[in-house]
Design an enzyme around this catalytic site. Structure first.
Site, short mmCIF file in Angstrom:
data_model
loop_
_atom_site.label_atom_id
_atom_site.label_comp_id
_atom_site.label_asym_id
_atom_site.label_seq_id
_atom_site.Cartn_x
_atom_site.Cartn_y
_atom_site.Cartn_z
N GLU A 46 -46.67 -107.54 -32.01
CA GLU A 46 -47.61 -108.88 -32.23
C GLU A 46 -46.67 -109.88 -33.02
OE1 GLU A 46 -52.03 -110.18 -33.85
OE2 GLU A 46 -51.23 -108.22 -34.68
N ASP A 57 -55.61 -115.08 -42.24
CA ASP A 57 -54.61 -114.49 -43.00
C ASP A 57 -55.17 -114.67 -44.38
OD1 ASP A 57 -53.09 -113.71 -40.82
OD2 ASP A 57 -51.95 -115.52 -40.70
#
Length: 253
Positions: A46, A57
């Site tokens: 990924e 995030d």
């Protein structure tokens, strides 16, 4: 359709290992050498495309995104690097990116992804209703659109996602953003146990993983594991990550 579902179906190990790296961090040269050296340990890579506001995030990956962007890393030079290096010929690559980066001239970009050899896309800010409309277009370009489910997803939406998902399910097992946790959240384990009874599509645990102990604990529950922030933290600290990477990989066997 890409071949990711077949990869899960035909695996000869307990869990598929899906490490996450941000493109161009620490730099393209390091990433290229590391990925080729470890190509036989990486089931799916990924690769995050740097973005100015990576809402999914936590602080570690936000910092890495910022540093990569300061260096000028973007979608175009990421694709050029993947093509020139030949990484996608050796490793199955999925891109994590935000829809802003591809919504203009979308079909042109999907064609480019196919040419580069990308297998799928993870798009955190793509609403489910929009994803449902786009899946046929992605399929035309042999790209899997990978959908999220989480403990906060409403039951009717979970059923919808399980019904339309063209690939594995990216299970957000904790509330909040990415980041290494000390232990597996009971709520996440219970949630995935319930989902597992409702689908035969592969489930991949994302968010919060950082140890071989945690990975071992997930055997029999999920089909794959994503490790990102824990790797990123060590890269930010300029640590040699090879031994740690090997430890994570061995835990998936």
């Amino acid at each position: 359709m890409a071949n990711l579902l077949e990869k899960f179906k035909n695996r000869d190990k307990s869990l598929l290992f899906v490490p996450f790296f941000v493109s161009g961090f620490p730099d393209f040269d390091f990433l290229e050498k590391f990925l080729f050296k470890n190509k036989d340990k990486i089931d799916i890579l990924e690769l995050g495309v740097p973005f100015s506001d990576p809402v999914a995030d936590g602080p570690i990956l936000q910092e890495i995104n910022y540093r990569a962007m300061v260096k000028g890393v973007n979608l175009n030079n990421t694709l050029d690097w993947l093509l020139d290096s030949g990484i996608t010929k050796k490793i199955d690559v999925i891109l994590l990116l935000y829809f802003n980066l591809i919504q203009n001239k979308l079909e042109e970009k999907l064609k480019r992804f196919k040419e580069v050899g990308i297998k799928g896309l993870v798009i955190p800010d793509l609403p489910l209703e929009e994803a449902e409309k786009l899946i046929p277009l992605f399929n035309e370009h042999n790209l899997d659109l990978i959908l999220f489910i989480s403990p906060t997803t409403r039951e009717e939406r979970i059923r919808k996602i399980l019904d339309i998902a063209p690939s594995f399910l990216y299970c957000i097992s904790v509330k909040g953003v990415t980041g290494e946790r000390d232990r597996l959240p009971e709520e996440g384990v219970a949630f995935i146990s319930r989902v597992k009874k409702e689908t035969n599509k592969p489930l991949v645990w994302g968010f919060g993983l950082g140890s071989s102990y945690q990975i071992n604990s997930l055997k029999g529950l999920v089909d794959g594991v994503i490790v990102g922030s824990a790797i990123g933290k060590r890269l930010l600290n300029n640590e040699d990550i090879q031994d740690y990477f090997d430890e994570l990989y061995k835990a998936t066997l």
